[in-house]
Write an enzyme that holds these catalytic residues in place. Structure first.
Site, PDB file in Angstrom:
ATOM      1  N   SER A 163       8.281 -14.105  16.194  1.00  0.00           N
ATOM      2  CA  SER A 163       7.185 -14.081  17.156  1.00  0.00           C
ATOM      3  C   SER A 163       7.431 -15.130  18.221  1.00  0.00           C
ATOM      4  O   SER A 163       8.053 -16.168  17.946  1.00  0.00           O
ATOM      5  CB  SER A 163       5.848 -14.376  16.458  1.00  0.00           C
ATOM      6  OG  SER A 163       4.798 -14.561  17.399  1.00  0.00           O
ATOM      7  N   GLU A 201      -2.463  -3.806  12.911  1.00  0.00           N
ATOM      8  CA  GLU A 201      -3.530  -4.417  12.125  1.00  0.00           C
ATOM      9  C   GLU A 201      -3.507  -5.945  12.216  1.00  0.00           C
ATOM     10  O   GLU A 201      -4.265  -6.629  11.534  1.00  0.00           O
ATOM     11  CB  GLU A 201      -3.397  -3.994  10.661  1.00  0.00           C
ATOM     12  CG  GLU A 201      -3.556  -2.492  10.451  1.00  0.00           C
ATOM     13  CD  GLU A 201      -3.348  -2.076   9.008  1.00  0.00           C
ATOM     14  OE1 GLU A 201      -2.909  -2.929   8.203  1.00  0.00           O
ATOM     15  OE2 GLU A 201      -3.609  -0.910   8.687  1.00  0.00           O
ATOM     16  N   ARG A 216       0.846  -1.198   0.000  1.00  0.00           N
ATOM     17  CA  ARG A 216       0.000   0.000   0.000  1.00  0.00           C
ATOM     18  C   ARG A 216       0.881   1.248   0.000  1.00  0.00           C
ATOM     19  O   ARG A 216       1.638   1.483   0.942  1.00  0.00           O
ATOM     20  CB  ARG A 216      -0.904   0.010   1.229  1.00  0.00           C
ATOM     21  CG  ARG A 216      -1.928  -1.121   1.253  1.00  0.00           C
ATOM     22  CD  ARG A 216      -2.743  -1.099   2.529  1.00  0.00           C
ATOM     23  NE  ARG A 216      -1.907  -1.356   3.704  1.00  0.00           N
ATOM     24  CZ  ARG A 216      -2.337  -1.237   4.951  1.00  0.00           C
ATOM     25  NH1 ARG A 216      -3.560  -0.843   5.200  1.00  0.00           N
ATOM     26  NH2 ARG A 216      -1.526  -1.502   5.965  1.00  0.00           N
ATOM     27  N   TYR A 235       0.737 -20.407  11.299  1.00  0.00           N
ATOM     28  CA  TYR A 235       1.369 -19.127  11.665  1.00  0.00           C
ATOM     29  C   TYR A 235       2.575 -19.377  12.568  1.00  0.00           C
ATOM     30  O   TYR A 235       3.676 -18.863  12.325  1.00  0.00           O
ATOM     31  CB  TYR A 235       0.379 -18.198  12.362  1.00  0.00           C
ATOM     32  CG  TYR A 235       1.059 -16.950  12.881  1.00  0.00           C
ATOM     33  CD1 TYR A 235       1.532 -15.983  11.995  1.00  0.00           C
ATOM     34  CD2 TYR A 235       1.274 -16.757  14.238  1.00  0.00           C
ATOM     35  CE1 TYR A 235       2.191 -14.852  12.450  1.00  0.00           C
ATOM     36  CE2 TYR A 235       1.922 -15.628  14.710  1.00  0.00           C
ATOM     37  CZ  TYR A 235       2.381 -14.682  13.813  1.00  0.00           C
ATOM     38  OH  TYR A 235       3.048 -13.566  14.269  1.00  0.00           O
TER      39      TYR A 235
END
Length: 245
Positions: free
Chosen positions: A130, A180, A29, A143
């Protein structure tokens, strides 16, 4: 900086700009990147990039102005989670998207810029992993597996890069709000996304930006292999035991 349009990526861009770096902000974006540029001027270079697309990476690299091509710090931040269904109920396309972005994308971007760092005998790669890559939880299936890849890939890079002067760090955040991440994971369901953080006092993107900035500020002789960062409110739980009813 990949995934620079929001969350960790945006916060890390802002932090590095305050430290006097020139920042290449890459994301799919462009509008948020152009807004960043409007506030920071020539110190920030916005570029369109889809890390899942090898041709997009090659085109972005080729388009960089000559005086922007020597990358000192590469932050592989682009990544996402989709869904919390159990593995047997998961949407296969969600798995593919997570693997394409979190695994393939990170590997492709690293492959594109690592040789230049080695040739210059300096550089730092920061991979945003993570705690999910280390600690399993229901619904974390693919994930978590992608983030386990990030951890092992980072270690293996270190093994290959011994003696080159190039450093590698895996930053592993825990629960972090004001991004987000959960909104994407729950496919735009704001109520579900907000419930993840309600009353939990999670980390915020600026905490991760501060961690990355600290790693980058250390002398070239120092390599931080991995940093695991959780909010004080998050900790460990007991292993699940299924009992006969």
């Amino acid at each position: 900086m990949t995934g620079a349009s929001a969350g960790f990526g945006r916060a890390i861009c802002e932090r590095f700009l305050r430290d006097g770096y020139r920042v290449i902000a890459a994301a799919r974006r462009m509008e948020p990147l152009l807004e960043l540029q409007s506030r920071h001027g020539e110190a920030l270079l916005p570029v369109s990039l889809d890390v899942r697309d090898e041709q997009s990476i090659a085109a972005m690299k080729e388009s960089l102005p000559v005086h922007w091509r020597d990358i000192d710090v590469l932050v592989n931040n682009a990544g996402l989670a989709l869904g919390t269904e159990k593995a047997q109920e998961a949407v296969l396309q969600d798995w593919r998207t997570m693997i394409d972005t979190n695994v393939t994308g990170l590997a492709l971007v690293t492959h594109a810029f690592l040789p230049g760092m080695v040739a210059r005998k300096r550089g730092l790669i920061v991979n945003i992993g993570s705690v999910a890559g280390k600690y399993p939880y229901p619904g974390g299936n693919v994930y978590g597996a992608t983030k386990a890849f990030v951890a092992q890939f980072s270690r293996n890079l270190r093994a290959d890069l011994a003696g080159t002067g190039v450093r590698v760090t895996d930053v592993q955040p825990g629960l972090c709000g004001d991004t987000e991440f959960s909104l994407t994971r729950y496919r735009g369901d704001r109520q579900k996304a907000d419930a993840v953080y309600a009353g939990a006092h999670p980390l915020v993107p600026e905490d991760i930006a501060e961690t990355v900035a600290w790693v980058a500020s250390l002398p070239p002789r120092v390599n931080v292999n991995a940093v695991e960062v959780m909010p004080t409110s998050q900790s460990f739980t007991a292993l699940t035991i299924t009992r006969d009813q």
